[in-house]
Scaffold this active site. Structure first.
Site, PDB file in Angstrom:
ATOM      1  N   GLU A  10      14.627  29.095 -17.381  1.00 36.82           N
ATOM      2  CA  GLU A  10      13.287  29.673 -17.251  1.00 36.82           C
ATOM      3  C   GLU A  10      12.201  28.595 -17.159  1.00 36.82           C
ATOM      4  OE1 GLU A  10      14.223  33.654 -19.943  1.00 36.82           O
ATOM      5  OE2 GLU A  10      13.351  31.894 -20.895  1.00 36.82           O
ATOM      6  N   GLY A  48       8.778  26.979 -16.293  1.00 41.06           N
ATOM      7  CA  GLY A  48       7.433  27.408 -15.914  1.00 41.06           C
ATOM      8  C   GLY A  48       6.654  26.180 -15.493  1.00 41.06           C
ATOM      9  N   ARG A  49       6.356  25.329 -16.503  1.00 42.08           N
ATOM     10  CA  ARG A  49       5.584  24.116 -16.273  1.00 42.08           C
ATOM     11  C   ARG A  49       6.177  23.254 -15.153  1.00 42.08           C
ATOM     12  NH1 ARG A  49       3.133  21.742 -20.856  1.00 42.08           N
ATOM     13  NH2 ARG A  49       4.718  22.893 -22.005  1.00 42.08           N
ATOM     14  N   ARG A  57      -5.701  22.444 -23.474  1.00 43.71           N
ATOM     15  CA  ARG A  57      -4.506  21.721 -23.934  1.00 43.71           C
ATOM     16  C   ARG A  57      -4.835  20.403 -24.630  1.00 43.71           C
ATOM     17  NH1 ARG A  57      -0.915  19.992 -21.349  1.00 43.71           N
ATOM     18  NH2 ARG A  57       0.818  20.634 -22.673  1.00 43.71           N
ATOM     19  N   TYR A  68      -3.465  20.492 -28.259  1.00 37.06           N
ATOM     20  CA  TYR A  68      -2.193  19.780 -28.460  1.00 37.06           C
ATOM     21  C   TYR A  68      -2.342  18.269 -28.403  1.00 37.06           C
ATOM     22  CZ  TYR A  68      -0.572  24.297 -26.507  1.00 37.06           C
ATOM     23  OH  TYR A  68      -0.359  25.612 -26.226  1.00 37.06           O
ATOM     24  N   CYS A  73     -20.190  23.705 -26.514  1.00 39.51           N
ATOM     25  CA  CYS A  73     -20.908  23.263 -27.715  1.00 39.51           C
ATOM     26  C   CYS A  73     -19.922  22.913 -28.804  1.00 39.51           C
ATOM     27  CB  CYS A  73     -21.843  24.369 -28.162  1.00 39.51           C
ATOM     28  SG  CYS A  73     -23.134  24.577 -26.956  1.00 39.51           S
ATOM     29  N   GLU A  74     -19.176  21.846 -28.564  1.00 35.46           N
ATOM     30  CA  GLU A  74     -18.158  21.457 -29.523  1.00 35.46           C
ATOM     31  C   GLU A  74     -17.738  20.025 -29.210  1.00 35.46           C
ATOM     32  OE1 GLU A  74     -15.653  24.728 -30.471  1.00 35.46           O
ATOM     33  OE2 GLU A  74     -14.003  23.392 -30.949  1.00 35.46           O
TER      34      GLU A  74
END
Ligand code: LLP
Length: 463
Positions: free
Chosen positions: A320, A322-323, A360, A364, A391-392
């Site tokens: 499977e 995906g990436r 991401r 991560y 705003c972070e």
């Protein structure tokens, strides 16, 4: 502190982490084919091109930020996986990486199957004409309504994730007069990430039924007794962004061990095993992913060897990815808004997107590459941090990268390898509108997921 680094991007520190490249690349205009989609290049003025179109034209027509997806590359990667595994195995593209109706049609045409993990993904797959029997339905907490819809639609398999779900799916299938093909997802006590894997721990997580303590064997025992279910196999997914095949080796050994136990106890050989996804891609030039044919060869050999040792006939394998299919096929095109040098530290480059289109890095500590896209430049490299407009302060797109010292507001920059888990994890934080996905191919470009509008936002806000 509860936060821990995701193995997809563990190299993180305030300035430059140990082992991180400390010198700028020899040529800032160079494009490493490992991290860029296949048709990406530069024209005679140094402007980035993809699918025969230059990014200035794309920005003019579709605006920024935008995810630019190379359709030919997507199809080529999908086909490479399909061909590598051949007719004795099945490739299920993991829709969570990025799903749209165009993608479903490409997968269908290229002969791949599809893994979905929610009612929304199932609806997308069905509405784009993916035959239900080529769909696998995943998830650790599928609702009864989702299960009923999947069973009614006739999905090829439901991957069962808990003892409760075994009973739930059996009951729903039976009440609909059906027998649902299912796999049982087990946790084999292996967790693999990037260049390492750890065996024996990592059953402490929400997915699957542990092999330990005979729980997986008990799950199979119960499922085999239920009329609504046809147990076709065992499923194992060991992690994400994996380069090292040894985790799969241990997982396959343990899955085959369970198949042997099942044969010995019930006298049946389950016909299929699914080894999940998780194969790594290059986000920076430091990453060294394997080609699909190497992965297929390695997995097939491992399973065949383990089955021979257990005197079992080799089951049909499925995977499977995906990436590994969609990740490298897209880049995000941003416009630079401000360039702010901080003496002795680095230069902050603010773009018109950020953590709402790529979470991401913040989530991560993932690493990305970046390049000036709207022109070439011979200026000296400067150490930059590419940040968004949210705003972070954790709103970082690329933590450390070198860009040309003449970078200025209005330049376009491109962040490669954003095809997977960027649009699919995008948010509306700060009511920033989610960017479109533009597919390019053979000199043409078309929107496959349109840009969100303020009307879209206000339509949900019913006042
Ligand atoms: N199969 C199962 C059962 C999965 O849970 C996953 C991913 C895949 C296949 C596909 O894995 P892939 O080949 O794409 O690595 N948001 C995270 C990744 C979460 C993956 C969840 N499951 C990220 O951005 O790195």
């Amino acid at each position: 502190m509860s936060r821990s680094a995701h193995p997809a991007g563990p190299r993180h520190a305030d300035v430059l982490p140990e082992g991180h490249y400390s010198a700028p690349p020899a040529d800032l205009n160079a494009l490493d084919p490992k991290v860029w989609a296949r048709t990406v290049g530069r024209d005679e003025h140094g402007v980035l091109t993809v699918g025969g179109i230059d990014v200035k034209q794309l920005a003019e027509e579709f605006g920024t930020p935008a995810y630019i997806l190379d359709e030919a590359d997507f199809r080529a990667r999908a086909r490479a996986w399909r061909t590598a595994f051949g007719s004795d195995a099945d490739v299920f593209y993991a829709g969570k990486a990025f799903l749209s109706r165009a993608v479903v049609r490409w997968l269908h045409e290229e002969g791949l199957n599809l893994d979905v993990c929610s009612g929304g993904e199932l609806a997308t797959a069905l509405s784009a004409g993916m035959p239900a029997d080529r769909i696998a339905f995943h998830g650790n907490n599928k609702s009864p309504a989702e299960i009923e819809r999947a069973v009614r639609a006739g999905v090829g398999r439901i991957v069962l994730d808990s003892f409760q779900e075994i009973v739930r799916v059996a009951h729903i299938a039976q009440s609909l007069g059906k027998r649902q093909r299912v796999q049982i997802r087990i946790t084999v006590g292996v967790e693999a990430h990037t260049h390492e894997f750890i065996a024996t721990a990592h059953e402490d997580q929400k997915f699957g039924i542990p092999l330990a303590g005979g729980q997986a064997a008990e799950a199979v025992r119960r499922a085999l007794q239920l009329d609504g279910l046809e147990v076709i196999g065992i499923h194992s997914h060991i992690g994400s962004q994996i380069f090292d095949m040894s985790g799969f080796e241990v997982a396959a050994h343990r899955v085959v061990g369970l198949l042997r136990e099942i044969r010995d106890e019930h006298g049946i050989e389950l016909p299929e095993i699914d080894l999940g996804g998780g194969l790594g891609i290059a986000y920076t030039s430091d990453d060294d992913p394997r080609e699909p044919h190497e992965i297929a060869k390695a997995l097939t050999e491992i399973v065949t060897r383990e089955c021979e040792a257990a005197r079992l006939s080799t089951p049909r394998i499925s995977v499977e990815p995906g990436r590994a299919i969609v990740g490298p096929t897209a880049f995000t095109l941003y416009e630079v808004g401000t360039v702010k040098p901080l003496e002795g530290l680095r230069t902050y480059v603010s773009v018109d997107g950020g953590m709402s289109d790529n979470i991401r890095t913040a989530l991560y500590d993932a690493e990305y590459s970046v390049a000036l896209a709207s022109r070439g430049s011979d200026a000296e490299p400067m150490l930059c941090r590419v940040v968004g407009k949210h705003c972070e302060s954790g709103d970082i797109v690329v933590r450390d990268a070198f860009l040309p010292g003449d970078l200025a507001p209005g330049d376009l920059i491109a962040v490669p390898a954003t095809g997977a888990y960027c649009r699919s994890m995008a948010s509306n934080y700060n009511h920033v509108l989610r960017p479109p996905v533009v597919a390019v191919d053979g000199g043409g470009a078309r929107v496959i997921v349109r840009r969100e509008t303020e009307e879209d936002l206000l339509r949900l806000d019913v006042g």
